[in-house]
Design a protein around this motif. Structure first.
Motif, PDB file in Angstrom:
ATOM      1  N   UNK A 190       0.802  -1.227   0.000  1.00  6.70           N
ATOM      2  CA  UNK A 190       0.000   0.000   0.000  1.00  6.70           C
ATOM      3  C   UNK A 190       0.831   1.271   0.000  1.00  6.70           C
ATOM      4  N   UNK A 191       2.126   1.138   0.219  1.00  3.54           N
ATOM      5  CA  UNK A 191       2.947   2.343   0.182  1.00  3.54           C
ATOM      6  C   UNK A 191       3.421   2.671  -1.227  1.00  3.54           C
ATOM      7  N   UNK A 192       3.247   1.745  -2.122  1.00  4.75           N
ATOM      8  CA  UNK A 192       3.608   2.022  -3.514  1.00  4.75           C
ATOM      9  C   UNK A 192       2.651   3.064  -4.065  1.00  4.75           C
ATOM     10  N   UNK A 193       3.084   3.801  -5.077  1.00  4.74           N
ATOM     11  CA  UNK A 193       2.152   4.754  -5.689  1.00  4.74           C
ATOM     12  C   UNK A 193       0.898   4.016  -6.149  1.00  4.74           C
ATOM     13  N   UNK A 194      -0.221   4.612  -5.873  1.00  2.00           N
ATOM     14  CA  UNK A 194      -1.463   4.000  -6.349  1.00  2.00           C
ATOM     15  C   UNK A 194      -1.668   4.521  -7.747  1.00  2.00           C
ATOM     16  N   UNK A 195      -1.480   3.669  -8.717  1.00  3.18           N
ATOM     17  CA  UNK A 195      -1.524   4.184 -10.071  1.00  3.18           C
ATOM     18  C   UNK A 195      -2.924   4.365 -10.600  1.00  3.18           C
ATOM     19  N   UNK A 196      -3.901   3.798  -9.957  1.00  6.35           N
ATOM     20  CA  UNK A 196      -5.204   3.864 -10.600  1.00  6.35           C
ATOM     21  C   UNK A 196      -6.064   5.031 -10.179  1.00  6.35           C
ATOM     22  N   UNK A 197      -6.669   5.643 -11.171  1.00  4.69           N
ATOM     23  CA  UNK A 197      -7.640   6.678 -10.905  1.00  4.69           C
ATOM     24  C   UNK A 197      -8.790   6.063 -10.119  1.00  4.69           C
ATOM     25  N   UNK A 198      -9.172   6.748  -9.064  1.00  2.00           N
ATOM     26  CA  UNK A 198     -10.287   6.241  -8.268  1.00  2.00           C
ATOM     27  C   UNK A 198     -11.462   7.128  -8.619  1.00  2.00           C
ATOM     28  N   UNK A 199     -12.520   6.529  -9.062  1.00  2.00           N
ATOM     29  CA  UNK A 199     -13.583   7.321  -9.651  1.00  2.00           C
ATOM     30  C   UNK A 199     -14.980   6.841  -9.356  1.00  2.00           C
ATOM     31  N   UNK A 200     -15.870   7.609  -9.999  1.00  2.00           N
ATOM     32  CA  UNK A 200     -17.309   7.447  -9.871  1.00  2.00           C
ATOM     33  C   UNK A 200     -17.819   6.026 -10.033  1.00  2.00           C
ATOM     34  N   UNK A 201     -19.080   5.892  -9.741  1.00  2.00           N
ATOM     35  CA  UNK A 201     -19.868   4.721 -10.028  1.00  2.00           C
ATOM     36  C   UNK A 201     -19.455   3.558  -9.165  1.00  2.00           C
ATOM     37  N   UNK A 202     -19.464   3.773  -7.891  1.00  2.00           N
ATOM     38  CA  UNK A 202     -19.194   2.700  -6.950  1.00  2.00           C
ATOM     39  C   UNK A 202     -20.469   2.428  -6.195  1.00  2.00           C
ATOM     40  N   UNK A 203     -20.402   1.514  -5.316  1.00  2.00           N
ATOM     41  CA  UNK A 203     -21.534   1.310  -4.422  1.00  2.00           C
ATOM     42  C   UNK A 203     -21.299   2.102  -3.155  1.00  2.00           C
ATOM     43  N   UNK A 204     -20.661   3.249  -3.296  1.00  2.65           N
ATOM     44  CA  UNK A 204     -20.366   4.056  -2.117  1.00  2.65           C
ATOM     45  C   UNK A 204     -21.634   4.221  -1.328  1.00  2.65           C
ATOM     46  N   UNK A 205     -22.704   4.403  -2.119  1.00  2.00           N
ATOM     47  CA  UNK A 205     -24.053   4.372  -1.582  1.00  2.00           C
ATOM     48  C   UNK A 205     -24.130   3.486  -0.364  1.00  2.00           C
ATOM     49  N   UNK A 206     -23.617   2.305  -0.545  1.00  2.00           N
ATOM     50  CA  UNK A 206     -23.842   1.287   0.457  1.00  2.00           C
ATOM     51  C   UNK A 206     -22.851   1.402   1.608  1.00  2.00           C
ATOM     52  N   UNK A 207     -21.783   2.156   1.413  1.00  2.00           N
ATOM     53  CA  UNK A 207     -20.821   2.284   2.501  1.00  2.00           C
ATOM     54  C   UNK A 207     -21.421   3.196   3.560  1.00  2.00           C
ATOM     55  N   UNK A 208     -21.692   2.653   4.720  1.00  2.00           N
ATOM     56  CA  UNK A 208     -22.408   3.441   5.710  1.00  2.00           C
ATOM     57  C   UNK A 208     -21.504   4.511   6.298  1.00  2.00           C
TER      58      UNK A 208
ATOM     59  N   UNK B  86     -10.682  15.712  -2.268  1.00  2.00           N
ATOM     60  CA  UNK B  86     -11.733  15.086  -3.071  1.00  2.00           C
ATOM     61  C   UNK B  86     -13.049  15.118  -2.318  1.00  2.00           C
ATOM     62  N   UNK B  87     -14.095  15.562  -3.001  1.00  2.00           N
ATOM     63  CA  UNK B  87     -15.434  15.641  -2.409  1.00  2.00           C
ATOM     64  C   UNK B  87     -16.427  14.946  -3.330  1.00  2.00           C
ATOM     65  N   UNK B  88     -17.339  14.182  -2.731  1.00  2.00           N
ATOM     66  CA  UNK B  88     -18.404  13.557  -3.515  1.00  2.00           C
ATOM     67  C   UNK B  88     -19.728  14.253  -3.232  1.00  2.00           C
ATOM     68  N   UNK B  89     -20.464  14.550  -4.294  1.00  2.00           N
ATOM     69  CA  UNK B  89     -21.853  14.961  -4.095  1.00  2.00           C
ATOM     70  C   UNK B  89     -22.644  13.677  -3.895  1.00  2.00           C
ATOM     71  N   UNK B  90     -23.193  13.520  -2.690  1.00  2.00           N
ATOM     72  CA  UNK B  90     -23.975  12.317  -2.397  1.00  2.00           C
ATOM     73  C   UNK B  90     -25.448  12.698  -2.275  1.00  2.00           C
ATOM     74  N   UNK B  91     -26.288  11.898  -2.884  1.00  2.00           N
ATOM     75  CA  UNK B  91     -27.733  12.166  -2.835  1.00  2.00           C
ATOM     76  C   UNK B  91     -28.395  11.016  -2.096  1.00  2.00           C
TER      77      UNK B  91
ATOM     78  N   UNK C   2     -23.265   8.146  -4.149  1.00  2.00           N
ATOM     79  CA  UNK C   2     -22.247   9.022  -4.756  1.00  2.00           C
ATOM     80  C   UNK C   2     -22.644   9.284  -6.210  1.00  2.00           C
ATOM     81  N   UNK C   3     -22.972  10.516  -6.551  1.00  2.00           N
ATOM     82  CA  UNK C   3     -23.462  10.828  -7.899  1.00  2.00           C
ATOM     83  C   UNK C   3     -22.495  11.703  -8.694  1.00  2.00           C
ATOM     84  N   UNK C   4     -21.739  12.539  -7.990  1.00  2.00           N
ATOM     85  CA  UNK C   4     -20.740  13.374  -8.659  1.00  2.00           C
ATOM     86  C   UNK C   4     -19.488  13.327  -7.780  1.00  2.00           C
ATOM     87  N   UNK C   5     -18.346  13.189  -8.383  1.00  2.00           N
ATOM     88  CA  UNK C   5     -17.099  13.271  -7.632  1.00  2.00           C
ATOM     89  C   UNK C   5     -16.348  14.509  -8.092  1.00  2.00           C
TER      90      UNK C   5
END
Lengths: 731, 731
Positions: free
Chosen positions: A18-36, A442-447, A455-458
């Motif tokens: 986990x200390x290596x550079x995280x190369x991947x873009x972390x983006x929209x369309x997750x089930x963040x919804x479900x993350x309480x 980073x901020x998410x617009x959550x509805x 999470x609808x807009x990041x």
């Protein structure tokens, strides 16, 4: 923005990595919804659980007491009856406590069931063809949906408004790139290696499941259905859910084993979790030699064009590019209806900015907005979202910079203009463990909808990461220049290897040693200079040779020189608002839906309170009664509405006015025009049911003005006579 | 509409199979462009070729004469010189004839080179980022292009106008279906089995080529470069090109062998032609068990939803559904720039209509249009396209029906409104060998550009084919109902197999025989009845069993019964206009491009004469000179234009007015607003360079009206004072 919940980069890397550079873009369309997220509910629920446990203990104790009493030889019936009465009373109390807990863990705060509401919305949406499961006559495909006529119209209105609100207002450079993408691009972005979810397989049937889903479902099931759960155990399950997305493959596998979680369909054992890449793979051209993928996001198309777009913008920063288009994710097992699908429309903005100046000239326009924000600190201390003034959030440093703040404000205006309820909209800051290491903020617009907070807009400040990744992979520098008004003097390291000496010493390896010397950092080079001045020679590790070589003083000259520079060359930072259009539309459906009680009959009417901007059809035209004159008037009005480009529906079927209203309210049509005279008409507004009278000549221009936002219904109420007698309205 | 040239169904089937039903939809996006149609050019070229051959013969004869003369012992020098002079003169004539032929086979009729024009357009388009080869920093991928900012704006204007002109005007039901499509849908449509091109491979390197391209290139090369070709040989090559798309795999292979055509890159031998499926294949979900494709067209998404859409329309015909979306074709070797790409935007309409009534209530609105049509008869008799009145073409039966004619007229209006030159637009009817057997009639809107006549819109009456195919495959009846006002008496065939008797006779095959009996046509059944009445038994071929069985009279009862019917159930016909948006836009670029000579300098300026409707940016705002007052005025105007939703560009860089005009003319910006006073401005029109003066308050509304089509520039010339002194215009 992130697609995979807190998940992704951390989850697909083992802890040691986990200390290596995280190369991947972390983006929209997750089930963040479900993350309480911590909510005020949590406290209530815990106390209810504790109360229930206490009642249970009391019942158990009293049962034991009754049993003991009965076992004693010399006890009066009255004594036993009294003890039984106490037990009964305790059981009633326990039942009430269980009911309270049950309703707390499975229902909305207003007590009405979320499920029932969701079902009512879904029924209306499907029956009126807002959406249709794709390929339905072939029994459909999970995670693929069509927009039917009204849904398609809503979508196209939302996108038109997005273009107006963002692209036109900010003079953004809109581009349109293909979905088919060659592997090298997604290799550079990190998607080929890291865009994965952990999957388990049913060991007998081979059916695939998302590992985190199984674990979450198990924990949620326990929490919702097992009321006898001890508060400690309940806390444990809640903790598991909250860290779900941070679990490594091994940790996730261990939890699945610990709870003995099986395949939900068969009860069979499941495999250990392993990563599954979520991109749809294909092959470009006939040779089979050029692998490609369907893009998982639209942003890469913008990044690879940075150089041309910067030039198009007159080599000036800041500027923004935008793209609307399809994106594809081959979900393991899509759930949550329209919220997690395999193909969806993204609208993304990449705002390129000088990392040393992230101010925004138009920030003042949004600085006074006040809305719900959920900063990191509030989340970590278990508090809830709070109302904040945007200007203060930026000046206090809660939001990292003005440009990020400006976009947060613009997104707020965008969503509320569409009809999203501002009390069910919050901007949640990413926690440190959710953000890529390079992201500034980073901020998410959550509805909030019946599925929870979605999470609808990041809106992310991704710093220079993406442009650097493509610069490195492609070898094309994706940089900006700042010309100085006057040249500036700078100290610069100059390394000059002597090719002749190095050639004599290292023969065929000369080029490799030269390159390694030139690639030294300032610190390394100055260290070498000191050693050479000191001892005349030094050992130098050449990675590309896999060994050390001895460098002599004659082989390289190292010095710090003062130079005049005329410009600064740098990689711009990118601030990225990314919109999941389908998710926004789904939340909009829920926020717009309500049920109206019909007075005359015992009937419920479904209504979508879409603002005119969004409404799929702007108005309906009915003749009051079947008559040639009125029919002709209606057709005339229909023609003038078409000429004014107002979408409408002409209904000459002759069913009752009440029925026609009910039909169009359900489609969210805001205005109904009843042709009830040869010179003028009655226009009725959907939600207030207020009516005005307008002459036939003016109808089209009134509708045009009120639906394209030049005027409001309120303006029209002032301007035109209201109509009080309801002719055959449904009430 | 058809994508594969005349090709596809005929080409991928061997001659013996051409009588089988052609199951594949033949549609847009082919190289029809390249399929030569008889043209007046042909005659000229042939006579030029003949003239050149005659000159060659004369030169050869005279050379021989000179040689013979020289060989004779006693010939005077004068005599030889005279003969040589004649030879020289003949050679000059031969050279001139060669030049004439060369220019006839490789240039536009106006003599300017097509290639040079195309290159000039392409340079401007690429330099100003109308389009960009996708993934350019990674050296791109053949057949994939991005629309850059102005291209993207043009595209979105074209699509918005398409929605207005077709969807809104005709109240069409627009839908939006996914690109990812499961195999079963494309199996039903025929694409899985038949959507192929014939391919050959370089036997050593494995590089793939389209077989017909190699053959065509060879023939075209011979025709254009080998001026010594005999007229007979030239006619042969022309014939090959014209029948190219009708050649079977074997015929194509034979021709490649006959001409000894090799790999163009290496000169190696090539393989025999074999079919390559043009769909991008992928896999849906993690199991690998559900194959899918990226849709090659959008129409299937509409067909599979027919039932729901019919219901949505109140179970009434006719109605039309429409869809705009991406489509994908994995071309073997994409060529012709933006005309043949691997991913593109289609806009398709499926108009469902009662096959017994294809009249159209609004046909009168288009009946008087007159434009170039190229009916089948003209093509077969070697004539060229001719101007016809639409109403007459329908009433004479040239166009099969009113609805088809109505759409042809609407397409004509659509294309010419965009700025397509009506003299380079023709509607070409499909020849019998181009049409699927089920199609009633089919017309392509072809636009002439530097690549030839390009098929851009196809308008086909496809009868009931598509709905039937999906009904059969899915088992869901896709039919319409016509309720009779009074029940009608009809004669109906009733076949009642005796299951008991058939079970005794055929045991396990009983069900298959029952089904075969029930599936008999009226003619077959009546034939069987006669035979059974006559002989008591009959042999009956059961295809599904692969053999004949003996049917006895006791096994089945067949009769014609009179029944009362209350409705008619039928499969609607579909009339399909299908638009290749990218092709239309490319042709529009060519038709809009012109070069303006700058008077003051020896410089050429590029201009796109886009109509305001299409223009990527509607106007630019310049302060006349660098001054705070003018800059503020310009910013104010920019704000009011944004509020009025007029896309514009503010240019305060302070370069010369002439340069700014040149810059924006090249983007096709129709209006330039020069802020040259604090109260009013000068507005200049791009093509006429006429100028008017308008007050600052009115600028935005003038621009709004003139760009969204409410008013024309001509109206404004009347309304506002014209401005005669050019201040620093480029001339």
């Amino acid at each position: 923005m992130r697609f995979r919940t807190l998940s992704f980069s951390t989850r697909s890397l083992t802890p040691s990595k986990t200390l290596l550079p995280l190369v991947l873009r972390r983006r929209l369309v997750s089930a963040l919804s479900a993350a309480p997220s911590p909510s005020p509910m949590a406290a209530t629920e815990e106390s209810l659980r504790r109360a229930l446990a206490e009642k249970q203990t009391a019942v158990d104790a009293q049962s034991e007491a009754v049993r003991a009493l009965k076992a004693r030889p010399s006890v009066s019936k009255d004594e036993i009856d009294a003890a039984v009465e106490v037990l009964k009373a305790l059981k009633v109390e326990q039942g009430a406590a269980a009911k309270r807990l049950q309703s707390a863990v499975s229902s909305n705060s207003d007590g009405s069931s979320k499920e029932a509401f969701r079902q009512a919305v879904a029924n209306t949406l499907e029956r009126r063809l807002f959406y249709i499961p794709s390929f339905k006559i072939y029994r459909g495909v999970a995670g693929l949906y069509d927009y039917g006529p009204p849904g398609c119209a809503v979508k196209s209105n939302v996108l038109a408004f997005w273009r107006q609100h963002f692209v036109l207002e900010e003079n953004m450079l809109e581009v349109d790139c293909p979905c088919v993408t060659p592997e090298i691009v997604l290799k550079a972005s990190g998607h080929v290696d890291k865009f994965t979810d952990l999957m388990v397989k049913d060991e007998k049937t081979g059916t695939c499941y998302r590992a985190d889903h199984l674990l979450k479902d198990y924990c949620k099931g326990k929490l919702e259905k097992d009321l006898t759960l001890s508060p400690d155990k309940a806390a444990e399950f809640k903790h598991v859910i909250s860290v779900l997305d941070d679990l490594s493959s091994e940790e996730l596998g261990a939890k699945l084993k610990e709870y003995d979680i099986r395949s939900p369909d068969t009860g069979n054992h499941i495999s250990d979790p392993y990563p599954f890449n979520l991109m749809f793979q294909t092959s470009i051209g006939p040779s089979g030699m050029l692998p490609g993928y369907m893009r998982p996001e639209t942003a890469q198309g913008i990044f690879v064009n940075f150089k041309d777009l910067y030039y198009y913008n007159g080599n000036m920063l800041p500027f923004a590019a935008a793209q609307i288009g399809q994106a594809f994710r081959n979900e393991i097992s899509p759930r949550q209806g329209l919220l997690r699908v395999r193909e969806f429309t993204l609208a993304e903005i990449e705002h390129f900015v000088d990392p040393e100046d992230k101010s925004h000239p138009k920030f003042v326009d949004v600085a006074n907005l006040e809305f719900l924000m959920f900063p990191r600190e509030e989340q970590l201390s278990g508090k809830s979202a709070k109302s904040m003034i945007l200007g203060e959030a930026v000046s206090e440093g809660t939001i990292n910079n003005e440009t990020l703040g400006y976009f947060i404000g613009r997104v707020y205006l965008f969503l509320t203009s569409l009809g999203i309820d501002k009390d069910r909209l919050r901007f949640r800051q990413h926690l440190p463990n959710e953000m890529a290491h390079y992201a500034a903020d980073c901020w998410d617009a959550e509805i909030e909808c019946s599925y929870g907070w979605i999470e609808c807009v990041g809106i992310a400040d991704r710093s220079a990461y993406d442009l650097r990744a493509h610069s490195e992979k492609s070898g094309v520098p994706l940089v900006a220049h700042e010309k100085f008004s006057e040249p500036r003097e700078v100290e610069k390291l100059v390394i000059t290897p002597s090719k002749r000496e190095l050639g004599l010493a290292f023969k065929g390896n000369q080029r490799i040693v030269v390159e390694a010397l030139e690639a030294m950092s300032e610190k390394e080079a100055l260290g070498m200079k000191e050693a050479l001045d000191d001892k005349g020679e030094v050992d130098f590790q050449v990675c590309t040779l896999g060994k050390s070589v001895r460098i002599k003083k004659s082989m390289v000259s190292i010095s710090m020189e003062r130079k005049k520079e005329h410009q600064r060359v740098f990689t711009p930072s990118v601030i990225e608002p990314s919109f999941g259009i389908g998710r926004i539309i789904y939340c909009l459906f829920e926020h717009s839906f309500y049920i109206r009680q019909r007075k005359s009959e015992d009937e419920q009417l479904n209504v979508f309170r879409f603002p005119p901007l969004v409404a799929p059809i702007k108005c309906t035209v009915f003749p009051l009664i079947k008559s040639q004159q009125f029919d002709e008037g209606a057709k005339l009005i229909s023609k003038s509405l078409t000429a004014a480009r107002v979408s409408h529906k002409l209904d000459v079927t002759g069913t009752s006015i009440g029925k026609r209203y009910a039909r169009t309210d359900e489609l969210g049509v805001p205005f109904a025009i009843t042709v009830d005279s040869t010179t003028s008409v009655t226009i009725r507004e959907r939600d207030s049911k207020e009516q005005i009278r307008v002459s036939i000549e003016e109808v089209a221009s009134v509708m045009k003005e009120v639906t394209d936002g030049q005027r409001t219904w309120f303006d029209m109420l002032w301007k035109y006579p209201t109509h009080v007698t309801t002719h055959a309205d449904e009430l």
